[in-house]
Scaffold this motif. Structure first.
Motif, PDB file in Angstrom:
ATOM      1  N   GLN A 206      66.881 -88.596 -46.033  1.00 57.15           N
ATOM      2  CA  GLN A 206      67.355 -88.909 -44.679  1.00 57.15           C
ATOM      3  C   GLN A 206      68.090 -87.702 -44.083  1.00 57.15           C
ATOM      4  N   HIS A 209      65.576 -85.162 -43.058  1.00 57.85           N
ATOM      5  CA  HIS A 209      64.915 -85.615 -41.830  1.00 57.85           C
ATOM      6  C   HIS A 209      65.780 -85.270 -40.607  1.00 57.85           C
ATOM      7  N   LEU A 240      63.132 -94.344 -43.539  1.00 60.04           N
ATOM      8  CA  LEU A 240      62.663 -93.236 -42.700  1.00 60.04           C
ATOM      9  C   LEU A 240      61.728 -93.727 -41.595  1.00 60.04           C
TER      10      LEU A 240
END
Length: 456
Positions: A206, A209, A240
């Motif tokens: 995460q 990302h 996600l």
């Protein structure tokens, strides 16, 4: 792909085709069989329920009842709904971003993320003409970094170095900075996996990302995992914003339920399927074609694509011009045809794409034997001198013994190859005066596609 599921559904499809009348009772009977086949293939129960309900509703509607061939209409519905379960048509990869377009690869350890990263790099270089950089954020397995370095070089892309003592977030920042400064179109980021889902893994990916802001976040999943693949897909999609799925190992002899389940569970389209271990073994996923394969209808479109990609059109045209001019077809030309056969990915790869019965006639043992035979023929011709290849008529007993010894075969096999060559040479003589191109067009409608040895 998913041979057990394909076999069951192919059998049911044949029975459906033979139905002259479609009634509520025989639809219920067929759907029971389809339901069992899907459950045995590890397709998630909610997906099976939804699929059966949709097929049943359409089968009992006017679409089938009013049809002249209700059995065939029924097969059409099953095929369409199977495709709809996996997604509609083709969902291409999105590169509409300020370069570099970042693609984040997510998934569990062992799903084939690293190899898939290299396969995708090769696809983007060859099909989309992009300049590609890869980087590994897997600092827990030093071997993963080295593996990505090796396969990236094989794919023809550039690799950005990382080391196990770095933090994944720092690697990501450095890689994107390098990609910008060196004008890369695409940055592929391979991430760490675990043997099971854990909080640390999800937090890390995460964070990556957030830093990378990828245009694509692809979830790589092993098609052989069945129900486990569905659970993993669900966990990743909750953590996600997945934009697509890559199914790996679809060539395995698995139950194959993952392909039918992950799309519905995650809501993300399947974008690619890994169809072999080779670096060019990545196909853009087409739901309709995949449904046809599962139902044993084959994939003729993929077959044509594979053959045309493997055929060297320039050399085929050159051969056609040579024969047309009256010049002899020699063993060098024969060797070219054998090598083109190998470039197409071998017989087993071609046979996989033929519809049910046509592909099923040849067993694995037959295909292995045929592929060995092609290699042996190549070995025999390579043991000849240039003069012998150009003038095969000079190959008598003494030369045959020398060629056989050089190729590690018996003299009878040299004789067999020469006989096959003579038959083909005879056929080529008939093609003098422009008939050859006509023959090529007849053979599958592919311009410049001569008959391949070993495909009799």
């Amino acid at each position: 792909m998913a041979s057990a599921l394909s076999d069951r559904l192919s059998r049911i499809v044949k029975e459906m085709r033979g139905q002259a009348r479609i009634t509520e009772s025989n639809v219920t009977e067929m759907m029971r069989e389809v339901r069992m086949a899907l459950l045995e293939a590890d397709v998630a129960l909610p997906v099976v329920r939804d699929f059966i309900a949709r097929v049943k509703e359409k089968a009992l509607g006017q679409e089938v009842v009013g049809s002249l061939t209700p059995g065939q209409a029924m097969v059409g519905i099953v095929n369409r709904e199977l495709a709809a379960t996996m997604g509609q048509g083709v969902a291409d990869i999105n590169l509409a971003a300020q370069p570099p377009a970042v693609i984040l690869m997510a998934g569990l350890q062992g799903a084939g993320k690293t190899t898939t990263t290299a396969k995708l790099a090769k696809h983007l270089i060859e099909k989309r003409k992009k300049k590609v950089l890869t980087v590994s954020g897997d600092v827990y397995r030093p071997a993963a970094i080295e593996q990505l370095k090796t396969v990236t070089a094989q794919a023809g892309a550039e690799w950005f170095p990382s080391t196990p003592d770095q933090k994944p977030a720092d690697i990501a920042r450095a890689a994107i900075d390098y990609a910008r400064k060196h004008y890369f179109d695409v940055l592929l980021v391979d991430t760490a996996g675990r043997l099971a889902i854990d909080e640390a893994l999800m937090r890390e990916i995460q964070e990556l990302h957030t830093i990378l802001k990828p245009v694509e976040t692809l979830f790589v999943v092993d098609a052989m995992q069945g129900q486990d693949a569905v659970n993993t897909a669900k966990a990743f999609s909750e953590a996600l914003p997945l934009t697509g799925i890559v199914l790996t190992k679809t060539d395995g002899d698995s139950r194959g339920g993952a392909a039918l389940s992950v799309r519905q569970v995650t809501g993300a389209p399947i974008k690619f399927a890994g169809v072999s271990e080779k670096l060019d073994g990545l196909e853009v996923f087409d739901a309709e074609r995949h449904a046809g394969r599962i139902l044993g209808m084959g994939d003729i479109v993929a077959l044509v694509e594979q053959v045309t990609a493997g055929v060297d059109m320039a050399s085929a045209q050159k051969l056609a011009a040579k024969v047309k001019s009256g010049a002899g077809f020699d063993l060098n030309d024969f060797l070219d045809q054998i090598r083109q056969m190998k470039q197409m990915g071998g017989l087993s790869s071609l046979m996989d794409k033929l519809p049910g019965n046509m592909g099923a006639k040849a067993t694995d043992a037959d295909l292995t034997r045929a592929e060995k035979d092609i290699k042996r023929k190549e070995g025999i011709i390579c043991s000849m001198t240039l003069k012998e290849r150009t003038k095969p008529e000079i190959i008598k007993a003494t030369r045959k013994r020398r060629i056989a010894a050089g190729a590690g075969v018996h003299v009878q096999e040299v004789n067999r190859l020469l006989k096959e060559f003579e038959q083909m040479q005879g056929m080529m003589k008939k093609m003098k005066g422009g008939g050859m191109m006509k023959m090529m067009k007849k053979m599958g409608g592919m311009k410049g596609m001569p008959k391949m040895p070993g495909m009799g």
